[in-house]
Scaffold this motif. Structure first.
Motif, PDB file in Angstrom:
ATOM      1  N   LEU A  21       0.367   8.582  -0.863  1.00 40.96           N
ATOM      2  CA  LEU A  21       0.673   7.610  -2.080  1.00 40.96           C
ATOM      3  C   LEU A  21      -0.060   6.486  -2.006  1.00 40.96           C
ATOM      4  N   MET A  22      -0.724   6.182  -0.871  1.00 46.92           N
ATOM      5  CA  MET A  22      -1.584   5.002  -1.070  1.00 46.92           C
ATOM      6  C   MET A  22      -2.998   5.516  -1.900  1.00 46.92           C
ATOM      7  N   GLY A  23      -3.351   6.880  -1.840  1.00 49.43           N
ATOM      8  CA  GLY A  23      -4.377   7.303  -2.523  1.00 49.43           C
ATOM      9  C   GLY A  23      -3.971   7.207  -4.080  1.00 49.43           C
ATOM     10  N   PHE A  24      -2.756   7.144  -4.456  1.00 51.97           N
ATOM     11  CA  PHE A  24      -2.280   7.047  -5.957  1.00 51.97           C
ATOM     12  C   PHE A  24      -2.360   5.508  -6.373  1.00 51.97           C
ATOM     13  N   GLY A  25      -2.449   4.693  -5.474  1.00 57.59           N
ATOM     14  CA  GLY A  25      -2.796   3.301  -5.760  1.00 57.59           C
ATOM     15  C   GLY A  25      -1.597   2.396  -5.425  1.00 57.59           C
ATOM     16  N   LEU A  26      -0.620   3.077  -4.795  1.00 57.48           N
ATOM     17  CA  LEU A  26       0.417   1.920  -4.380  1.00 57.48           C
ATOM     18  C   LEU A  26       0.180   1.163  -3.212  1.00 57.48           C
ATOM     19  N   SER A  27       0.665   0.090  -3.016  1.00 54.35           N
ATOM     20  CA  SER A  27       0.206  -0.933  -1.857  1.00 54.35           C
ATOM     21  C   SER A  27       0.407  -0.238  -0.596  1.00 54.35           C
ATOM     22  N   VAL A  28      -0.266  -0.698   0.476  1.00 61.02           N
ATOM     23  CA  VAL A  28      -0.052  -0.267   1.856  1.00 61.02           C
ATOM     24  C   VAL A  28       1.204  -0.189   2.349  1.00 61.02           C
ATOM     25  N   ASP A  29       1.934  -1.450   1.854  1.00 61.41           N
ATOM     26  CA  ASP A  29       3.491  -1.704   2.416  1.00 61.41           C
ATOM     27  C   ASP A  29       4.255  -0.540   1.778  1.00 61.41           C
ATOM     28  N   VAL A  30       4.322  -0.217   0.632  1.00 62.90           N
ATOM     29  CA  VAL A  30       5.350   0.685   0.015  1.00 62.90           C
ATOM     30  C   VAL A  30       4.729   1.973   0.563  1.00 62.90           C
ATOM     31  N   SER A  31       3.578   2.544   0.662  1.00 60.90           N
ATOM     32  CA  SER A  31       3.307   3.702   1.212  1.00 60.90           C
ATOM     33  C   SER A  31       3.572   3.891   2.522  1.00 60.90           C
TER      34      SER A  31
END
Length: 55
Positions: A21-31
């Protein structure tokens, strides 16, 4: 030993989901929250499956 492998597997799958998910550009918190949620859901399913096998 099987239980240890299941715990490690659940942890690594949850971490992998978070990193994807982080690789898709979501923030660290959300991921990391999504990864943690995945860990909890998988742990619940594994526990439920193990308890069903014991009965």
């Amino acid at each position: 030993m099987k239980n240890v492998l299941q715990i490690l597997g659940v942890f690594f799958i949850g971490a992998l989901i978070g990193f994807i998910l982080m690789g898709f550009g979501l923030s660290v918190d959300v991921s990391m929250m999504a990864g943690t949620a995945a860990i909890l859901v998988l742990a619940y399913l594994v526990t439920k499956h193990n308890n069903k096998g014991k009965k």
